[in-house]
Write an enzyme that holds these catalytic residues in place. Structure first.
Site, mmCIF file in Angstrom:
data_model
loop_
_atom_site.group_PDB
_atom_site.id
_atom_site.type_symbol
_atom_site.label_atom_id
_atom_site.label_comp_id
_atom_site.label_asym_id
_atom_site.label_seq_id
_atom_site.Cartn_x
_atom_site.Cartn_y
_atom_site.Cartn_z
ATOM 1 N N HIS A 6 -54.394 39.796 -56.878
ATOM 2 C CA HIS A 6 -55.861 39.821 -56.874
ATOM 3 C C HIS A 6 -56.376 41.243 -56.625
ATOM 4 O O HIS A 6 -57.241 41.735 -57.345
ATOM 5 C CB HIS A 6 -56.344 38.855 -55.783
ATOM 6 N N GLU A 7 -55.811 41.905 -55.616
ATOM 7 C CA GLU A 7 -56.294 43.249 -55.256
ATOM 8 C C GLU A 7 -55.915 44.284 -56.311
ATOM 9 O O GLU A 7 -56.693 45.184 -56.619
ATOM 10 C CB GLU A 7 -55.766 43.671 -53.880
#
Ligand code: ZN
Length: 172
Positions: free
Chosen positions: A134-135
């Site tokens: 996600h990051e």
């Protein structure tokens, strides 16, 4: 110092971030602010573009803001291996009142530098694997909205437009 979170649809969330060339005292200071902001906002991860810095830097703690037992600072993180597939519901500090199911790799290996410039290699599964993907997505200008279906995204865009209108009216 708490930093302001950049929110969708801010164009800064759609940009590809630049590699960090050097870990300077200013960068370390920024990292400290990012960690504080991540915990304060109840996050398990934060990427630099979410606070308006277009650089490849993320902070992650999959134990969450209450435990704070597994803080990781990753500079120039890169997924070098990924295996399997798993779907889970994700939300994002930059995308308020929105969550969507996203299919990602079940396990990933990430290569990065830590805040001292030392090479690190993390093999992750479960929540940590999701957070890392996600990051790192953020560093390439990708948010969870980009992973959502077209209809879901259209509905959210509508909702945002309505919020914005209400806000403008309130300010008028
Ligand atoms: Zn996010």
């Amino acid at each position: 110092m708490l930093l302001e979170i950049v929110k969708y649809p801010d164009p800064r969330l759609g940009e590809k971030c630049a590699r960090v060339a050097e870990i300077t005292p200013e960068l370390r200071e920024l990292i400290g602010h990012m960690v504080e902001t991540m915990y304060e906002k109840d996050g398990v991860g934060l990427a630099a573009p979410q606070i308006g810095e277009g650089i490849r830097l993320i902070t992650v703690d999959d134990t969450g803001p209450k435990e704070r037992k597994a803080l990781r600072i990753l500079v120039n993180p890169e997924i070098v291996e990924g295996e399997g597939a798993k779907e889970s519901e994700e939300s994002c500090l930059s995308v308020p009142a929105f969550s969507t199911k996203i299919k990602r790799k079940e396990t990933v290996t990430v290569k990065a530098q830590d805040e001292n410039g030392q090479d690190v290699r993390i093999r992750a599964e479960g929540l940590l694997a999701v957070i890392l993907q996600h990051e790192i997505d953020h560093l390439d200008g990708v948010t969870i909205v980009d992973h959502a279906g077209r209809l879901k995204r259209a509905l959210y865009d509508k909702k945002i437009a309505k919020w914005r209108k209400n806000r403008e009216q309130a300010q008028a």
